[in-house]
Design a protein around this motif. Structure first.
Motif, mmCIF file in Angstrom:
data_model
loop_
_atom_site.group_PDB
_atom_site.id
_atom_site.type_symbol
_atom_site.label_atom_id
_atom_site.label_comp_id
_atom_site.label_asym_id
_atom_site.label_seq_id
_atom_site.Cartn_x
_atom_site.Cartn_y
_atom_site.Cartn_z
ATOM 1 N N ASP A 4 0.683 -0.972 0.119
ATOM 2 C CA ASP A 4 0.019 -0.064 0.084
ATOM 3 C C ASP A 4 0.908 1.302 -0.046
ATOM 4 O O ASP A 4 0.537 2.137 -0.521
ATOM 5 N N ASP B 37 1.309 4.297 -2.692
ATOM 6 C CA ASP B 37 0.829 6.044 -2.358
ATOM 7 C C ASP B 37 2.079 6.910 -2.685
ATOM 8 O O ASP B 37 1.975 8.074 -2.808
ATOM 9 N N ASP C 156 0.800 10.822 -12.695
ATOM 10 C CA ASP C 156 -0.310 11.571 -12.150
ATOM 11 C C ASP C 156 -1.150 10.517 -10.943
ATOM 12 O O ASP C 156 -1.708 11.081 -10.086
ATOM 13 N N TRP C 157 -0.976 9.297 -11.129
ATOM 14 C CA TRP C 157 -1.483 8.232 -10.097
ATOM 15 C C TRP C 157 -0.919 7.041 -10.119
ATOM 16 O O TRP C 157 -0.197 6.625 -11.162
ATOM 17 N N ARG D 64 -5.750 -0.506 -4.092
ATOM 18 C CA ARG D 64 -5.533 0.606 -3.413
ATOM 19 C C ARG D 64 -5.130 1.483 -4.760
ATOM 20 O O ARG D 64 -4.460 0.939 -5.683
ATOM 21 N N THR E 248 -4.005 5.964 -5.973
ATOM 22 C CA THR E 248 -4.146 7.326 -5.155
ATOM 23 C C THR E 248 -5.249 8.213 -5.692
ATOM 24 O O THR E 248 -5.864 7.604 -6.619
ATOM 25 N N GLU E 249 -5.468 9.247 -5.407
ATOM 26 C CA GLU E 249 -6.499 10.131 -5.628
ATOM 27 C C GLU E 249 -6.948 10.326 -7.225
ATOM 28 O O GLU E 249 -8.005 10.331 -7.366
ATOM 29 N N ALA E 250 -6.042 10.590 -7.958
ATOM 30 C CA ALA E 250 -6.366 10.862 -9.207
ATOM 31 C C ALA E 250 -6.504 9.421 -10.357
ATOM 32 O O ALA E 250 -6.764 9.689 -11.440
ATOM 33 N N GLU F 159 -11.622 4.759 -11.822
ATOM 34 C CA GLU F 159 -12.529 4.013 -11.113
ATOM 35 C C GLU F 159 -12.276 2.529 -11.556
ATOM 36 O O GLU F 159 -12.488 1.659 -11.051
#
Length: 211
Positions: free
Chosen positions: A104, A108, A117-118, A133, A135-137, A140
């Protein structure tokens, strides 16, 4: 706002100094520099994190660098993660702080380590691909990347560059919008860090087993 500048230059003494001088004279304030790759033809590819003086446009930095012989700007863009670099050794140290959550933690740290970006950790299921898991960007949904080691992936979005590395029964996927291209040296680093994270996790699981 921070910017990421990727340049290719001759790997000889003084080359980087001339680039730094040109950037400074054009209104750029260099915060960090990392050598991303050294090639067999005597060139190097460097990532330069910089801030621009108010009113200065990125094109001015590109023009200043391009006036130097044997220097080519490969990429410049805004960089939301700021001007700090997170080196591979720091990643390994972070993974060992809590070995049980190493996978994890690896996800991150991907945006600041590889300037992507992700990042996402995915698992193959009977119904496709599950994101364990991210990252934010990250999107889905992701397709399962069948691979051995680290490699570039095809993308349905012409503006999105993808690469991935194996995590045993899972995979680590990284995404960059627009560029720059993933270099062979970056893929090798990604493969190495993924392998270390998996090894750290496996050792932690063995130690936690009773008797």
């Amino acid at each position: 706002m921070a910017f990421l500048l990727r340049v290719e230059l001759l790997d000889v003494p003084g080359s980087l100094g001339r680039v730094a001088t040109a950037i400074g004279e054009a209104g750029g304030d260099i915060e960090a520099i990392e050598i991303v790759e050294k090639t067999s033809d005597g060139t190097a590819i460097d990532d330069i994190m910089l801030e621009l003086v108010p009113g200065v446009m990125p094109d001015s930095i590109v023009s200043a660098c391009n006036t130097i012989d044997s220097v080519q700007v490969l990429w410049i863009s805004r960089y939301a993660a700021g001007t700090n670099l997170f080196l591979d050794l720091e990643v390994v140290e972070a993974l060992t702080v809590d070995p049980a959550s190493a996978l994890d933690r690896l996800v991150d740290l991907m945006p600041v380590t590889f300037r992507v970006d992700w990042g996402a950790r995915v698992r193959r299921t009977d119904h496709g691909c599950e994101i364990v898991r991210a990252t934010e960007a990250a999107p889905e949904r992701l397709d399962w990347p069948a691979l051995n080691g680290a490699s570039r992936l095809e993308s349905n979005d012409d503006n999105l560059l993808l690469c991935a590395a194996s995590l045993g029964s899972e995979a680590l996927v990284l995404g960059r919008h627009g560029g720059p291209e993933f270099l062979d040296s970056e893929l090798a680093r990604l493969d190495h860090l993924a392998g270390l994270a998996l090894d750290i996790t496996d050792r932690a699981q063995v130690q936690d087993r009773p008797g």
